[in-house]
Design an enzyme around this catalytic site. Structure first.
Site, PDB file in Angstrom:
ATOM      1  N   SER A  33      11.471   7.316   7.849  1.00 15.06           N
ATOM      2  CA  SER A  33      11.050   7.145   9.242  1.00 15.06           C
ATOM      3  C   SER A  33      11.514   5.780   9.757  1.00 15.06           C
ATOM      4  O   SER A  33      11.357   4.769   9.074  1.00 15.06           O
ATOM      5  CB  SER A  33       9.526   7.229   9.313  1.00 15.06           C
ATOM      6  OG  SER A  33       9.069   7.044  10.633  1.00 15.06           O
ATOM      7  N   CYS A  90       0.540  -1.050  15.957  1.00 19.25           N
ATOM      8  CA  CYS A  90       0.609  -0.939  14.493  1.00 19.25           C
ATOM      9  C   CYS A  90       0.056  -2.189  13.819  1.00 19.25           C
ATOM     10  O   CYS A  90       0.469  -3.308  14.134  1.00 19.25           O
ATOM     11  CB  CYS A  90       2.058  -0.710  14.075  1.00 19.25           C
ATOM     12  SG  CYS A  90       2.251  -0.526  12.295  1.00 19.25           S
ATOM     13  N   CYS A 136      -1.757   6.404   9.482  1.00 17.32           N
ATOM     14  CA  CYS A 136      -0.588   5.793  10.130  1.00 17.32           C
ATOM     15  C   CYS A 136      -1.009   4.562  10.919  1.00 17.32           C
ATOM     16  O   CYS A 136      -1.948   4.619  11.713  1.00 17.32           O
ATOM     17  CB  CYS A 136       0.033   6.753  11.129  1.00 17.32           C
ATOM     18  SG  CYS A 136       0.840   8.142  10.414  1.00 17.32           S
ATOM     19  N   CYS A 144       6.094  -6.385   8.346  1.00 15.39           N
ATOM     20  CA  CYS A 144       7.184  -5.755   9.096  1.00 15.39           C
ATOM     21  C   CYS A 144       7.710  -6.759  10.115  1.00 15.39           C
ATOM     22  O   CYS A 144       6.960  -7.549  10.661  1.00 15.39           O
ATOM     23  CB  CYS A 144       6.648  -4.510   9.824  1.00 15.39           C
ATOM     24  SG  CYS A 144       7.935  -3.522  10.624  1.00 15.39           S
ATOM     25  N   CYS A 165       3.069   8.593   0.894  1.00 18.81           N
ATOM     26  CA  CYS A 165       3.647   7.709   1.915  1.00 18.81           C
ATOM     27  C   CYS A 165       3.884   6.344   1.284  1.00 18.81           C
ATOM     28  O   CYS A 165       2.964   5.712   0.770  1.00 18.81           O
ATOM     29  CB  CYS A 165       2.657   7.631   3.084  1.00 18.81           C
ATOM     30  SG  CYS A 165       3.200   6.560   4.404  1.00 18.81           S
ATOM     31  N   SER A 211      10.520   7.191  15.309  1.00 21.24           N
ATOM     32  CA  SER A 211       9.283   6.892  16.032  1.00 21.24           C
ATOM     33  C   SER A 211       9.655   6.564  17.472  1.00 21.24           C
ATOM     34  O   SER A 211      10.084   5.458  17.777  1.00 21.24           O
ATOM     35  CB  SER A 211       8.573   5.709  15.378  1.00 21.24           C
ATOM     36  OG  SER A 211       8.292   6.023  14.046  1.00 21.24           O
ATOM     37  N   LEU A 212       9.497   7.547  18.346  1.00 21.19           N
ATOM     38  CA  LEU A 212       9.952   7.380  19.730  1.00 21.19           C
ATOM     39  C   LEU A 212       8.869   6.692  20.554  1.00 21.19           C
ATOM     40  O   LEU A 212       9.080   5.653  21.158  1.00 21.19           O
ATOM     41  CB  LEU A 212      10.303   8.749  20.315  1.00 21.19           C
ATOM     42  CG  LEU A 212      11.290   8.727  21.453  1.00 21.19           C
ATOM     43  CD1 LEU A 212      12.633   8.190  21.009  1.00 21.19           C
ATOM     44  CD2 LEU A 212      11.458  10.123  22.045  1.00 21.19           C
ATOM     45  N   ASN A 213       7.724   7.330  20.634  1.00 23.08           N
ATOM     46  CA  ASN A 213       6.491   6.712  21.181  1.00 23.08           C
ATOM     47  C   ASN A 213       6.474   6.411  22.671  1.00 23.08           C
ATOM     48  O   ASN A 213       5.436   6.033  23.218  1.00 23.08           O
ATOM     49  CB  ASN A 213       6.125   5.427  20.418  1.00 23.08           C
ATOM     50  CG  ASN A 213       5.894   5.682  18.933  1.00 23.08           C
ATOM     51  OD1 ASN A 213       5.540   6.790  18.567  1.00 23.08           O
ATOM     52  ND2 ASN A 213       6.124   4.705  18.101  1.00 23.08           N
ATOM     53  N   CYS A 249       5.508  -3.688  16.928  1.00 24.53           N
ATOM     54  CA  CYS A 249       4.969  -2.588  17.728  1.00 24.53           C
ATOM     55  C   CYS A 249       3.472  -2.846  17.959  1.00 24.53           C
ATOM     56  O   CYS A 249       2.723  -3.061  16.997  1.00 24.53           O
ATOM     57  CB  CYS A 249       5.193  -1.264  17.012  1.00 24.53           C
ATOM     58  SG  CYS A 249       6.919  -0.995  16.543  1.00 24.53           S
ATOM     59  N   GLU A 265       0.825  -1.193   0.000  1.00 25.56           N
ATOM     60  CA  GLU A 265       0.000   0.000   0.000  1.00 25.56           C
ATOM     61  C   GLU A 265       0.866   1.252   0.000  1.00 25.56           C
ATOM     62  O   GLU A 265       1.928   1.286   0.601  1.00 25.56           O
ATOM     63  CB  GLU A 265      -0.874  -0.006   1.264  1.00 25.56           C
ATOM     64  CG  GLU A 265      -1.577  -1.342   1.427  1.00 25.56           C
ATOM     65  CD  GLU A 265      -2.472  -1.423   2.650  1.00 25.56           C
ATOM     66  OE1 GLU A 265      -2.676  -0.397   3.319  1.00 25.56           O
ATOM     67  OE2 GLU A 265      -2.961  -2.525   2.916  1.00 25.56           O
ATOM     68  N   GLY A 312       6.298  -1.450   6.834  1.00 27.51           N
ATOM     69  CA  GLY A 312       7.666  -1.928   6.967  1.00 27.51           C
ATOM     70  C   GLY A 312       8.619  -0.943   7.617  1.00 27.51           C
ATOM     71  O   GLY A 312       8.262   0.195   7.926  1.00 27.51           O
ATOM     72  N   GLU A 313       9.837  -1.426   7.841  1.00 28.51           N
ATOM     73  CA  GLU A 313      10.888  -0.629   8.456  1.00 28.51           C
ATOM     74  C   GLU A 313      11.927  -0.310   7.372  1.00 28.51           C
ATOM     75  O   GLU A 313      12.690  -1.198   6.953  1.00 28.51           O
ATOM     76  CB  GLU A 313      11.496  -1.431   9.622  1.00 28.51           C
ATOM     77  CG  GLU A 313      12.786  -0.885  10.178  1.00 28.51           C
ATOM     78  CD  GLU A 313      12.709   0.600  10.595  1.00 28.51           C
ATOM     79  OE1 GLU A 313      11.744   1.004  11.253  1.00 28.51           O
ATOM     80  OE2 GLU A 313      13.648   1.334  10.236  1.00 28.51           O
ATOM     81  N   ASN A 335      -4.546   5.789  15.682  1.00 27.40           N
ATOM     82  CA  ASN A 335      -5.578   5.417  14.712  1.00 27.40           C
ATOM     83  C   ASN A 335      -6.005   3.993  14.995  1.00 27.40           C
ATOM     84  O   ASN A 335      -5.176   3.081  14.971  1.00 27.40           O
ATOM     85  CB  ASN A 335      -5.030   5.532  13.289  1.00 27.40           C
ATOM     86  CG  ASN A 335      -4.747   6.976  12.913  1.00 27.40           C
ATOM     87  OD1 ASN A 335      -5.608   7.840  13.090  1.00 27.40           O
ATOM     88  ND2 ASN A 335      -3.550   7.243  12.430  1.00 27.40           N
TER      89      ASN A 335
END
Ligand code: SAH
Length: 361
Positions: free
Chosen positions: A198, A123, A339, A116, A109, A219-221, A120, A96, A165-166, A296
């Site tokens: 990212s 996600c 996201c 991935c 994006c 992406s700290l989070n 996380c 996507e 993905g990363e 989200n």
């Protein structure tokens, strides 16, 4: 003309590989640039349309190569103008990409992996596990396909590697994609300033992003080791919060640059005032801005989006401390294009109330 299974995928060749390829056909070197311009700048889907190549050469090329564009693209259009592109790959897997309009900006994006390897908890993509890395042509195809979809008055202004993905786990293809994107003579001619990568925190690879000259988002989070381990276990295994922030402090920022920290806001988990204050402390000595991303939701997600006032309070604590903090608008939620909503939702399709316009191109 059906090329053999061993056919070369033109969109997967670097410039040097393309030169080698045309030499192997005993063609002059300039043919490499001709072909590159056709596939990147003119976005051709068939070799036969390469009209400045002699007919005989086009035939030879069709026998040994394919361009590498996905024949199947589905577009889901959100009520807010966001368009989610679903591309089917050769092996039947799908990926996507999301086109997000916002005032004068149009951001694309892009995905770098199917699924991935990171898990996380907030996600959806993480739930698929890693299926595989995307090849160069599959990354580029998302960009070319998005450009094909634009109206004549539209232009993509920003490109973010923030899809499925990363990106730093598929570093070679990410590097090759940035090279194509930013190449002016035959590529897409993008400025590196408009490209952002990212990462969930692959600290040892941050210097590779610096070398590419693009922007970096982390992406700290979470603001404590313990909470980050809970929310992002695999990423924390790769680098602790402490070592990740140390790598950020060492990051060689150009004078026009600053780092972006992304922080997903999860109700009653990491959205407390104390979290905001710890975040201020952690980022004190780093030239940066913060993007707050209200969670989200997706079917079966364990977390909730904080109420508006909690989001605003979190932002104002950061701002009062002198940090630039923005709240990322959630776009395309009705087509699962926001996201953390990219991934396989087919199991849950029946429970979704989607009213998107579906088109095929
Ligand atoms: N692996 C990369 C890029 C993909 S995720 C990375 O982690 O940065 C892109 C962004 O979406 C990340 O900042 C991530 O923290 C955020 N995100 C993931 N799931 C989300 C969700 N459900 N709601 C809001 N943001 C989410």
């Amino acid at each position: 003309m059906i090329p053999p299974r061993t056919a070369t995928t033109l969109l997967s060749l670097t410039e040097q590989q393309m030169v080698k390829f045309v030499r192997a056909q005993r063609w002059p070197d300039y043919r490499a640039k001709q072909i590159l311009r056709w596939i990147y700048q003119r976005r051709l889907r068939t070799i036969n349309e390469m009209t400045d190549l002699p007919m005989h050469d086009r035939l030879t090329l069709s026998q040994s190569a394919t361009i590498g564009r996905s024949p199947q693209v589905k577009v889901l259009s959100s009520r807010d103008g966001t368009r989610k592109l679903l591309l089917t790959l050769n092996d039947g897997m799908s990926i996507e990409a999301v086109l997000i309009p916002d005032k004068e900006r149009l951001t694309l994006c892009v995905s770098t992996q199917v699924g991935c390897m990171l898990d996380c908890g907030f996600c959806l993509t993480g739930r698929m596990g890693l299926q595989r890395n995307l090849k160069l042509h599959e990354i580029i195809d998302q960009i070319l396909t998005a450009q094909d979809l634009l109206n004549s008055d539209e232009q993509i202004t920003n490109l973010v590697f923030m899809g499925m993905g990363e990106p730093l786990a598929n570093l070679d293809n990410l590097k090759a994609a940035v090279t194509v994107l930013t190449n002016k003579p035959w590529g897409l001619g993008w400025s590196r300033r408009r490209v952002t990568v990212s990462t969930a925190g692959l600290a040892s690879r941050l210097p590779d992003v610096a070398a590419l000259g693009v922007n970096l988002a982390i992406s700290l989070n979470a603001t404590t080791e313990e909470q980050r381990r809970e929310l992002m276990p695999a990423a924390s295994e790769i680098a602790s919060l402490r070592s990740l922030l140390a790598a950020c402090r060492r990051y060689p920022l150009a004078s026009h640059q600053r780092l972006t920290f992304e922080y997903v806001l999860l109700a009653d988990v990491n959205d407390h005032e104390a979290d905001a204050r710890r975040l201020v402390q952690l980022l004190r000595s780093i030239r940066c801005k913060v993007n707050l991303i209200p969670f989200n939701e997706f079917p079966g997600s364990p977390f909730h989006r904080p109420p508006e006032r909690a989001i605003l309070r979190f932002q104002s604590i950061l701002r009062d401390a002198g940090l630039d903090a923005f709240i990322r608008k959630s776009r395309g939620r009705d087509v699962f294009g926001a996201c953390g909503q990219l991934g396989d939702i087919s199991d849950h399709r029946s429970s979704l109330t989607l009213t998107p316009t579906e088109t095929r191109c």
